[in-house]
Design an enzyme around this catalytic site. Structure first.
Site, PDB file in Angstrom:
ATOM      1  N   ASP A 101       0.878  -1.161   0.000  1.00 37.22           N
ATOM      2  CA  ASP A 101       0.000   0.000   0.000  1.00 37.22           C
ATOM      3  C   ASP A 101       0.927   1.226   0.000  1.00 37.22           C
ATOM      4  O   ASP A 101       1.977   1.195   0.618  1.00 37.22           O
ATOM      5  CB  ASP A 101      -0.853  -0.067   1.276  1.00 37.22           C
ATOM      6  CG  ASP A 101      -2.025   0.880   1.214  1.00 37.22           C
ATOM      7  OD1 ASP A 101      -2.051   1.725   0.308  1.00 37.22           O
ATOM      8  OD2 ASP A 101      -2.904   0.761   2.077  1.00 37.22           O
ATOM      9  N   GLY A 103       1.102   4.068   1.340  1.00 39.31           N
ATOM     10  CA  GLY A 103       1.408   4.863   2.523  1.00 39.31           C
ATOM     11  C   GLY A 103       0.653   6.171   2.550  1.00 39.31           C
ATOM     12  O   GLY A 103       0.705   6.904   3.529  1.00 39.31           O
ATOM     13  N   GLY A 104      -0.062   6.475   1.481  1.00 36.04           N
ATOM     14  CA  GLY A 104      -0.837   7.725   1.429  1.00 36.04           C
ATOM     15  C   GLY A 104      -1.822   7.823   2.572  1.00 36.04           C
ATOM     16  O   GLY A 104      -1.916   8.847   3.249  1.00 36.04           O
ATOM     17  N   PHE A 105      -2.525   6.743   2.813  1.00 36.57           N
ATOM     18  CA  PHE A 105      -3.506   6.730   3.898  1.00 36.57           C
ATOM     19  C   PHE A 105      -2.816   6.882   5.250  1.00 36.57           C
ATOM     20  O   PHE A 105      -3.262   7.656   6.107  1.00 36.57           O
ATOM     21  CB  PHE A 105      -4.313   5.427   3.852  1.00 36.57           C
ATOM     22  CG  PHE A 105      -5.283   5.285   4.988  1.00 36.57           C
ATOM     23  CD1 PHE A 105      -6.431   6.055   5.023  1.00 36.57           C
ATOM     24  CD2 PHE A 105      -5.034   4.404   6.021  1.00 36.57           C
ATOM     25  CE1 PHE A 105      -7.327   5.947   6.077  1.00 36.57           C
ATOM     26  CE2 PHE A 105      -5.927   4.277   7.076  1.00 36.57           C
ATOM     27  CZ  PHE A 105      -7.071   5.059   7.105  1.00 36.57           C
ATOM     28  N   GLN A 230     -10.219   7.963  -5.844  1.00 37.94           N
ATOM     29  CA  GLN A 230     -10.891   8.614  -4.721  1.00 37.94           C
ATOM     30  C   GLN A 230     -12.213   9.195  -5.214  1.00 37.94           C
ATOM     31  O   GLN A 230     -12.713   8.800  -6.243  1.00 37.94           O
ATOM     32  CB  GLN A 230      -9.974   9.702  -4.144  1.00 37.94           C
ATOM     33  CG  GLN A 230      -8.687   9.149  -3.535  1.00 37.94           C
ATOM     34  CD  GLN A 230      -8.898   8.454  -2.199  1.00 37.94           C
ATOM     35  OE1 GLN A 230      -9.935   8.624  -1.563  1.00 37.94           O
ATOM     36  NE2 GLN A 230      -7.921   7.663  -1.768  1.00 37.94           N
ATOM     37  N   GLY A 257      -3.521  -1.755 -13.030  1.00 37.13           N
ATOM     38  CA  GLY A 257      -4.732  -2.110 -12.306  1.00 37.13           C
ATOM     39  C   GLY A 257      -5.125  -0.906 -11.468  1.00 37.13           C
ATOM     40  O   GLY A 257      -4.526   0.172 -11.586  1.00 37.13           O
ATOM     41  N   ASP A 309      -8.121  -6.429   0.911  1.00 32.78           N
ATOM     42  CA  ASP A 309      -7.224  -6.605   2.053  1.00 32.78           C
ATOM     43  C   ASP A 309      -7.854  -5.934   3.247  1.00 32.78           C
ATOM     44  O   ASP A 309      -8.633  -4.975   3.073  1.00 32.78           O
ATOM     45  CB  ASP A 309      -5.856  -5.960   1.783  1.00 32.78           C
ATOM     46  CG  ASP A 309      -5.920  -4.442   1.910  1.00 32.78           C
ATOM     47  OD1 ASP A 309      -5.626  -3.933   3.015  1.00 32.78           O
ATOM     48  OD2 ASP A 309      -6.286  -3.758   0.940  1.00 32.78           O
ATOM     49  N   CYS A 347     -15.090 -25.466   9.964  1.00 28.60           N
ATOM     50  CA  CYS A 347     -13.847 -24.816   9.544  1.00 28.60           C
ATOM     51  C   CYS A 347     -12.752 -25.861   9.371  1.00 28.60           C
ATOM     52  O   CYS A 347     -12.601 -26.754  10.206  1.00 28.60           O
ATOM     53  CB  CYS A 347     -13.432 -23.757  10.556  1.00 28.60           C
ATOM     54  SG  CYS A 347     -11.936 -22.873  10.057  1.00 28.60           S
ATOM     55  N   CYS A 349      -9.456 -25.095   9.174  1.00 23.10           N
ATOM     56  CA  CYS A 349      -8.152 -24.495   9.472  1.00 23.10           C
ATOM     57  C   CYS A 349      -7.355 -25.365  10.445  1.00 23.10           C
ATOM     58  O   CYS A 349      -7.891 -26.270  11.091  1.00 23.10           O
ATOM     59  CB  CYS A 349      -8.321 -23.078  10.025  1.00 23.10           C
ATOM     60  SG  CYS A 349      -8.652 -22.970  11.793  1.00 23.10           S
ATOM     61  N   CYS A 352      -8.827 -25.216  14.058  1.00 18.43           N
ATOM     62  CA  CYS A 352     -10.053 -25.999  14.283  1.00 18.43           C
ATOM     63  C   CYS A 352      -9.809 -27.497  14.106  1.00 18.43           C
ATOM     64  O   CYS A 352     -10.523 -28.311  14.696  1.00 18.43           O
ATOM     65  CB  CYS A 352     -11.168 -25.518  13.362  1.00 18.43           C
ATOM     66  SG  CYS A 352     -11.737 -23.862  13.814  1.00 18.43           S
ATOM     67  N   HIS A 378      -7.257 -19.042  12.499  1.00 15.38           N
ATOM     68  CA  HIS A 378      -8.671 -19.340  12.232  1.00 15.38           C
ATOM     69  C   HIS A 378      -9.348 -18.195  11.469  1.00 15.38           C
ATOM     70  O   HIS A 378     -10.009 -18.419  10.451  1.00 15.38           O
ATOM     71  CB  HIS A 378      -9.419 -19.617  13.533  1.00 15.38           C
ATOM     72  CG  HIS A 378     -10.899 -19.648  13.336  1.00 15.38           C
ATOM     73  ND1 HIS A 378     -11.554 -20.732  12.784  1.00 15.38           N
ATOM     74  CD2 HIS A 378     -11.854 -18.698  13.545  1.00 15.38           C
ATOM     75  CE1 HIS A 378     -12.837 -20.448  12.673  1.00 15.38           C
ATOM     76  NE2 HIS A 378     -13.049 -19.229  13.127  1.00 15.38           N
TER      77      HIS A 378
END
Ligand SMILES: [Zn+2]
Length: 420
Positions: A101, A103-105, A230, A257, A309, A347, A349, A352, A378
């Site tokens: 990402d 880093g702007g946010f 945005q 993209g 994400d 589940c 995983c 579990c 999990h």
């Protein structure tokens, strides 16, 4: 553009199946470090680590890629160290695809309790935007970039589109994002318009710098650059952002993209994603930034987002909040003290398969570190698998049934109530 190793430098997206009557689709993203079958949920390792869980466990639970954050890695350990290590994947022993990402946010939303301060005349602010007046100002935006203080040691730094590209090229993720200004729903319409134009100009500068770095750093695999859209809640701005950024071409460099970013209120999430995806080219992937709640994931997929994400699955796991088919529950509740069965019987995983809810509830009460590890495995598996199931249901033509069945049970409550 000539790369030193064509075979390992492929970035591509191919759409496989469309979800009838919607913008939803399944497909495959190809990166130099492997493929991502979409729709896909991408686990977040902000600082090149998924908190509490080894990268090998993320692979075992079906994670196809990981997303780290350029702002955090820029401050610590520094992009040059990650570069020397051979890039993000080598550094963290993750052989698959990676994202960073921009880093702007983060530079704009530094630290809980601090809101951004905008370098503009104050009369254009609404009252809720004159922000944290008595507090220390941690970030200042101007047309050239953002000056901010490190949340680690208070040192002063500056990100511009060029710096963000240089940092992200050194970090070496397969998919990187353009530097943008993330606005909030509270900004005025006028501010959103000016900010969108600033983000468009920054996107052009990102493309120029990305093109330069790509031709210079031929010893590294190709990195795909996603433009970030945005426009907050405004239809015309969202559509304009999508059209503008998909039309940009700087000396042959265009976006590979798109990131669907910014303020997205839950109620209008589907509509806003649809506006953007209606304008975007069909042959390029779309990443919906920071979304991870089950209902939002269905909405995103249905309206054309390919990857997602979110820190929520791991963050919630660390507070003993875990997903089940019947909704999110908290293992601190006394009823789990004697649940000598998995968190969720359905589940598959590692947690579990091997451990009971009673044991993990005990580990949380005893403040054992492994509690967070087991709960995170999990939760990450639950969300990764949920989006995998959405992909399969698109391929089988059963998406809407799957959505109705899953959401009905997840949000309505217990299976007993469902049965009656
Ligand atoms: Zn599980």
């Amino acid at each position: 553009m000539v790369h030193n190793n064509q075979a390992t430098n492929v970035f591509a997206f191919r759409e496989e199946r469309q979800l009838e009557g919607t913008l939803g689709r399944s497909g495959v993203i190809s990166t130099p470090h492997g493929e991502i079958a979409t729709p896909a949920f991408i686990p977040v390792g902000t600082k090149a680590a998924i908190k509490g869980v080894l990268p090998e466990a993320i692979k075992d639970l079906g994670g196809q890629a990981v997303l780290a954050n350029a702002y955090h890695l820029y401050l610590q350990p520094g992009p040059e160290i990650v570069d020397e290590a051979g890039g993000l994947g080598s550094f963290m022993n993750w052989p698959g695809p990676t994202f960073t990402d921009s880093g702007g946010f983060q530079v704009l939303s530094l630290g809980v309790g601090f809101k951004k301060v905008i370098a503009m005349d104050t009369q254009t602010f609404r009252s809720d935007e004159v922000i944290a007046e008595k507090k220390e100002r941690l970030a200042h935006v101007d047309d050239d970039g953002v000056t901010f203080k490190s949340h680690l040691d208070g040192s002063l730094h500056r990100f511009t589109p060029e710096v963000s590209m240089q940092v992200q090229h050194r970090l070496g993720a397969d998919i990187i994002f353009a530097f943008d200004e993330c606005t909030t729903l509270h900004n005025t319409r006028g501010y959103q318009e000016r900010s969108l134009e600033r983000t468009r100009l920054w996107a052009k500068r990102c493309l120029v710098e990305h093109g330069r770095l790509t031709s210079e750093r031929t010893h590294r695999p190709y990195q795909a650059l996603f433009g970030v859209l945005q426009g907050a809640q405004y239809e015309d701005l969202r559509r304009k952002a999508a059209r503008d950024l998909s039309a940009l071409n700087e000396d042959g460099t265009s976006f590979d993209g798109f990131g669907l970013g910014g303020a997205l209120d839950k109620e209008n999430l589907g509509t806003i994603v649809r506006w953007m995806c209606e304008e975007l080219p069909q042959n390029k992937p779309r990443h919906l930034l920071g979304i991870g709640e089950p209902d939002d994931l269905f909405t995103g997929v249905e309206n054309g987002a390919d990857t997602f994400d979110c820190v929520a699955p791991s963050r919630q796991a660390r507070t003993s909040a875990v997903f089940t088919r019947d909704g999110r529950v908290n293992l601190s509740n006394s009823r789990y003290q004697r649940q000598f069965a998995p968190i969720d019987e359905a589940c598959d995983c590692y947690t579990c398969t091997n451990y009971t809810a009673a044991y993990i509830a005990h580990l949380f009460r005893a403040k054992e570190m492994v509690a967070a590890t087991l709960a995170t495995i999990h939760n990450e598996r639950f969300i990764v698998r949920l989006v995998d199931q959405m992909r399969e249901s698109i391929k089988n033509g059963e998406f809407l049934e799957f959505k109705r069945e899953f959401l009905g049970r997840f949000y309505v409550g217990s299976p007993k109530r469902q049965a009656t």
